[in-house]
Design a protein around this motif. Structure first.
Motif, short mmCIF file in Angstrom:
data_model
loop_
_atom_site.label_atom_id
_atom_site.label_comp_id
_atom_site.label_asym_id
_atom_site.label_seq_id
_atom_site.Cartn_x
_atom_site.Cartn_y
_atom_site.Cartn_z
N ASN A 41 -14.35 94.42 23.22
CA ASN A 41 -15.71 94.08 23.65
C ASN A 41 -16.56 95.33 23.83
O ASN A 41 -17.75 95.33 23.49
CB ASN A 41 -15.69 93.27 24.94
CG ASN A 41 -15.25 91.85 24.74
OD1 ASN A 41 -15.40 91.29 23.66
ND2 ASN A 41 -14.67 91.27 25.76
N VAL A 42 -15.97 96.40 24.33
CA VAL A 42 -16.71 97.65 24.50
C VAL A 42 -17.21 98.14 23.15
O VAL A 42 -18.37 98.55 23.01
CB VAL A 42 -15.85 98.72 25.20
CG1 VAL A 42 -16.48 100.10 25.11
CG2 VAL A 42 -15.62 98.35 26.67
N LEU A 43 -16.36 98.09 22.15
CA LEU A 43 -16.77 98.53 20.81
C LEU A 43 -17.83 97.60 20.23
O LEU A 43 -18.80 98.06 19.60
CB LEU A 43 -15.57 98.59 19.87
CG LEU A 43 -14.54 99.66 20.19
CD1 LEU A 43 -13.32 99.50 19.30
CD2 LEU A 43 -15.14 101.05 20.05
N HIS A 44 -17.67 96.31 20.45
CA HIS A 44 -18.61 95.32 19.92
C HIS A 44 -19.98 95.42 20.57
O HIS A 44 -20.99 95.12 19.95
CB HIS A 44 -18.01 93.92 20.11
CG HIS A 44 -18.80 92.83 19.47
ND1 HIS A 44 -19.66 92.04 20.17
CD2 HIS A 44 -18.84 92.41 18.18
CE1 HIS A 44 -20.23 91.17 19.35
NE2 HIS A 44 -19.74 91.36 18.13
N GLU A 45 -20.03 95.86 21.81
CA GLU A 45 -21.29 95.93 22.55
C GLU A 45 -21.94 97.31 22.53
O GLU A 45 -23.07 97.47 22.99
CB GLU A 45 -21.05 95.52 24.01
CG GLU A 45 -20.62 94.07 24.15
CD GLU A 45 -20.08 93.73 25.53
OE1 GLU A 45 -20.05 94.62 26.40
OE2 GLU A 45 -19.66 92.58 25.71
N ASN A 46 -21.22 98.32 22.01
CA ASN A 46 -21.72 99.69 22.03
C ASN A 46 -21.52 100.34 20.67
O ASN A 46 -20.60 101.13 20.47
CB ASN A 46 -20.98 100.50 23.10
CG ASN A 46 -21.17 99.94 24.48
OD1 ASN A 46 -22.19 100.17 25.12
ND2 ASN A 46 -20.20 99.17 24.95
N PRO A 47 -22.40 100.04 19.72
CA PRO A 47 -22.21 100.56 18.36
C PRO A 47 -22.24 102.09 18.30
O PRO A 47 -22.97 102.74 19.04
CB PRO A 47 -23.37 99.96 17.59
CG PRO A 47 -24.39 99.61 18.62
CD PRO A 47 -23.63 99.30 19.86
N GLY A 48 -21.39 102.60 17.43
CA GLY A 48 -21.41 104.03 17.14
C GLY A 48 -20.73 104.92 18.16
O GLY A 48 -20.87 106.14 18.08
N ILE A 49 -19.96 104.37 19.09
CA ILE A 49 -19.32 105.23 20.08
C ILE A 49 -18.01 105.79 19.53
O ILE A 49 -17.38 105.21 18.65
CB ILE A 49 -19.07 104.50 21.43
CG1 ILE A 49 -18.11 103.32 21.28
CG2 ILE A 49 -20.37 104.08 22.05
CD1 ILE A 49 -17.72 102.68 22.61
N ASP A 50 -17.64 106.96 20.07
CA ASP A 50 -16.37 107.56 19.67
C ASP A 50 -15.30 107.24 20.72
O ASP A 50 -15.57 106.53 21.69
CB ASP A 50 -16.53 109.07 19.47
CG ASP A 50 -16.92 109.82 20.74
OD1 ASP A 50 -16.81 109.26 21.86
OD2 ASP A 50 -17.32 110.99 20.63
N MET A 51 -14.12 107.77 20.52
CA MET A 51 -13.00 107.44 21.40
C MET A 51 -13.27 107.84 22.85
O MET A 51 -12.99 107.07 23.77
CB MET A 51 -11.71 108.11 20.92
CG MET A 51 -10.50 107.74 21.77
SD MET A 51 -8.99 108.60 21.32
CE MET A 51 -9.33 110.24 21.95
N ASP A 52 -13.80 109.04 23.07
CA ASP A 52 -14.04 109.49 24.45
C ASP A 52 -15.04 108.60 25.17
O ASP A 52 -14.85 108.25 26.34
CB ASP A 52 -14.50 110.95 24.47
CG ASP A 52 -13.37 111.92 24.13
OD1 ASP A 52 -12.21 111.61 24.47
OD2 ASP A 52 -13.65 112.96 23.51
N GLU A 53 -16.12 108.24 24.48
CA GLU A 53 -17.11 107.33 25.09
C GLU A 53 -16.48 105.96 25.36
O GLU A 53 -16.73 105.35 26.40
CB GLU A 53 -18.32 107.16 24.15
CG GLU A 53 -19.13 108.42 23.98
CD GLU A 53 -20.14 108.27 22.85
OE1 GLU A 53 -21.31 108.60 23.10
OE2 GLU A 53 -19.75 107.82 21.75
N TRP A 54 -15.68 105.49 24.43
CA TRP A 54 -14.99 104.21 24.56
C TRP A 54 -14.10 104.19 25.79
O TRP A 54 -14.16 103.27 26.60
CB TRP A 54 -14.20 104.00 23.27
CG TRP A 54 -13.33 102.80 23.18
CD1 TRP A 54 -13.73 101.50 23.03
CD2 TRP A 54 -11.90 102.79 23.16
NE1 TRP A 54 -12.62 100.69 22.93
CE2 TRP A 54 -11.49 101.45 23.01
CE3 TRP A 54 -10.93 103.77 23.26
CZ2 TRP A 54 -10.15 101.08 22.94
CZ3 TRP A 54 -9.60 103.41 23.18
CH2 TRP A 54 -9.22 102.07 23.04
N ILE A 55 -13.31 105.25 25.96
CA ILE A 55 -12.42 105.35 27.12
C ILE A 55 -13.23 105.39 28.41
O ILE A 55 -12.91 104.71 29.38
CB ILE A 55 -11.49 106.57 27.00
CG1 ILE A 55 -10.48 106.34 25.87
CG2 ILE A 55 -10.79 106.86 28.33
CD1 ILE A 55 -9.64 107.57 25.53
#
Length: 137
Positions: A41-55
């Protein structure tokens, strides 16, 4: 030897045994699965993020899921989420399976997410129509 101070009938004992059996048969929650859903869901709601932002977003927005699945030690949680980046997740709506790294690439922009969502919606409609036709055949 001490004599029991409790008088329990056979029916009461059978009821207790049944209750214990039911508790043991209950499925435990899938904490890691819940965390993976939150991570997708984090990836689906936040386009273009990298791994560090995702974490960072996972740890801020889903602390309960992180603690339940991984634990509360920040360094261990971060390391586990780094490893999760290469774990697979299957979108239950579409059946599509990718690693989180691949999902991040897939969801590189709002328009890419919009295209994915529209395709998922069309596939759901198609499955519904096929299910309606199957009993008639």
């Amino acid at each position: 030897m001490n004599k029991s101070n409790y008088n329990i009938s056979d029916e009461e004992m059978a009821s207790l045994v049944e209750a214990l059996d039911n508790m043991l048969d209950e499925e435990e929650p899938d904490f890691y699965g819940e965390l993976k859903t939150a991570a997708w869901n984090v990836l689906h709601e936040n386009p273009g993020i990298d791994m560090d932002e995702w974490i960072d977003i996972i740890m801020r927005q889903y602390p309960t899921e992180v603690v339940d699945a991984i634990g509360s030690h920040p360094a261990e949680a971060y390391a586990s989420l780094c490893e999760m980046w290469d774990d697979e997740y299957t979108d239950p709506e579409t059946g599509e399976c990718n690693t989180f790294r691949q999902w991040a690439k897939r969801f590189c922009s709002y328009s890419a997410i919009d295209r994915y969502d529209k395709t998922a919606e069309q596939e759901a409609i198609l499955r519904h129509l096929q299910a309606r036709q199957s009993p008639k055949q």
